[in-house]
Write an enzyme that holds these catalytic residues in place. Sequence first.
Site, mmCIF file in Angstrom:
data_model
loop_
_atom_site.group_PDB
_atom_site.id
_atom_site.type_symbol
_atom_site.label_atom_id
_atom_site.label_comp_id
_atom_site.label_asym_id
_atom_site.label_seq_id
_atom_site.Cartn_x
_atom_site.Cartn_y
_atom_site.Cartn_z
ATOM 1 N N ASP A 13 33.225 35.550 40.408
ATOM 2 C CA ASP A 13 33.181 36.873 39.784
ATOM 3 C C ASP A 13 31.847 37.539 40.082
ATOM 4 O O ASP A 13 30.797 36.912 40.022
ATOM 5 C CB ASP A 13 33.352 36.700 38.265
ATOM 6 C CG ASP A 13 32.929 37.939 37.497
ATOM 7 O OD1 ASP A 13 33.770 38.821 37.332
ATOM 8 O OD2 ASP A 13 31.749 38.008 37.087
ATOM 9 N N ASP A 109 36.403 42.701 41.934
ATOM 10 C CA ASP A 109 35.207 41.862 41.799
ATOM 11 C C ASP A 109 35.509 40.415 41.414
ATOM 12 O O ASP A 109 34.615 39.687 40.986
ATOM 13 C CB ASP A 109 34.203 42.497 40.832
ATOM 14 C CG ASP A 109 34.672 42.425 39.390
ATOM 15 O OD1 ASP A 109 35.890 42.365 39.172
ATOM 16 O OD2 ASP A 109 33.820 42.424 38.494
ATOM 17 N N GLU A 110 36.736 39.992 41.573
ATOM 18 C CA GLU A 110 37.077 38.602 41.256
ATOM 19 C C GLU A 110 38.017 38.025 42.319
ATOM 20 O O GLU A 110 39.001 38.665 42.685
ATOM 21 C CB GLU A 110 37.788 38.517 39.904
ATOM 22 C CG GLU A 110 36.893 38.749 38.714
ATOM 23 C CD GLU A 110 37.681 38.658 37.421
ATOM 24 O OE1 GLU A 110 37.386 37.780 36.614
ATOM 25 O OE2 GLU A 110 38.611 39.453 37.247
#
Length: 422
Positions: A13, A109-110
Amino acid sequence: MSHKREKVIFLADCESFYASVEKAEHPEYKNKPVAVAGDPTRRSGIILAACPIAKSYGVTTAERLGEALNKCPDLIIMRPRMQHYIDVSLMITQIYEDFTDLVEVFSIDEQFLDVTASLSIFGDPLTIAKEIQQRVMMQTGVRIRIGISTNKILAKIATDIWAKKNKSGIFTLLPSDVPKMLWPEPAHKMFGVGSRMSKHFAKLGMVTIGDVATTPLPRLKDKFRARFGKQSDIQAEVMWRTANGLDDSPVTPRTFHTPPKSIGHMMTLPRDYAASAEIDTILLELTEEVCRDCRLKGYMGWVVTVSCMCSPYEEPTGFSRQMKMPDPSNNTNKVFEMVKTIFYQYWDHMPVRRAGVMLSTLVDDQHYQLTLFEDQEKTRALDKVTDNIKTRYGSAAIVRASSLTRAGQALERSIKIGGHFK
Ligand SMILES: [Mg+2]
């Protein structure tokens, strides 16, 4: 081979992703509180990301800019550059792909990584995690937090509850640690539990994640049914499996190839439909199927085509018309608006026998245009959750409320399969 080897799965993350990208490119703001906001000129704009310094003033994601400025008057507000963040996100994916080809993009974002086969080349999980953190920091200035476990849900939990809080930004949660580590945590910290659900849990007398996990599944289903009705079995099962850290879904990398020309669905109705409420239901189902297909395959379409054939068979009327949308989309609600516009413009009010919806001029959905993206991010996240549940449990799992009426075909069709062609 008789012995099944445990997998090693990461959820990586990016910390305060948009804000971190901006700070990396503006060294003059290094020690200042920075936030990225939807519309920096209006106090009603939404905070999309806040750097750790801004967060230490109490600034949070999704709050109004006005509120954030009350807490932190010196907050530096930057306008979002969505395409740039997408490019950085792809760059980070490529770094991960140096360690394994099994990288699944979960959100901007992960990402999930299956590093099981990489251990013999790059070393133990912790070594790989540290190396990844360093490489991403060096190349992009973004700090990565990594949860390590044996499946996706536990890796995600390891990140959200622990790796985001500790100093190293890395946390390993083994299945054997679940009762001791995860179960004492409050139920609202469980992945997929919002404030509404945690209130329901509280009323059911379930305070900790362990309370959910240790309730036998049939009993949990009964409790859910009493609160949410018959349709809630799947939800109960998802919660129960999450609380127990059970997940056998594989890390699925995107496949890159040239987009197909179009993605569409068509159906023949069991009888003629003439009422617009019934027709809308069918059009929504078709749209949902097409959009879901596009999302699963990673495409968005510019052009919407609606076709329809009306009775009688001897002298059928009908049309096939298309319109271009202002932006490419795979969002069900957005495409549905266009579908209705087209349908009602060309329909001659004869009873409908067959209807079809198609999206064409497809583009890769990583490069979507951002108009109102604070909103778009939310709807994309929602679509994704729906899709994940459908993928895991079959599309009968979630059916929009209107499909439960007599006109709804989705339920029956998803069980039968073959009632349509692609
Ligand atoms: Mg993040």
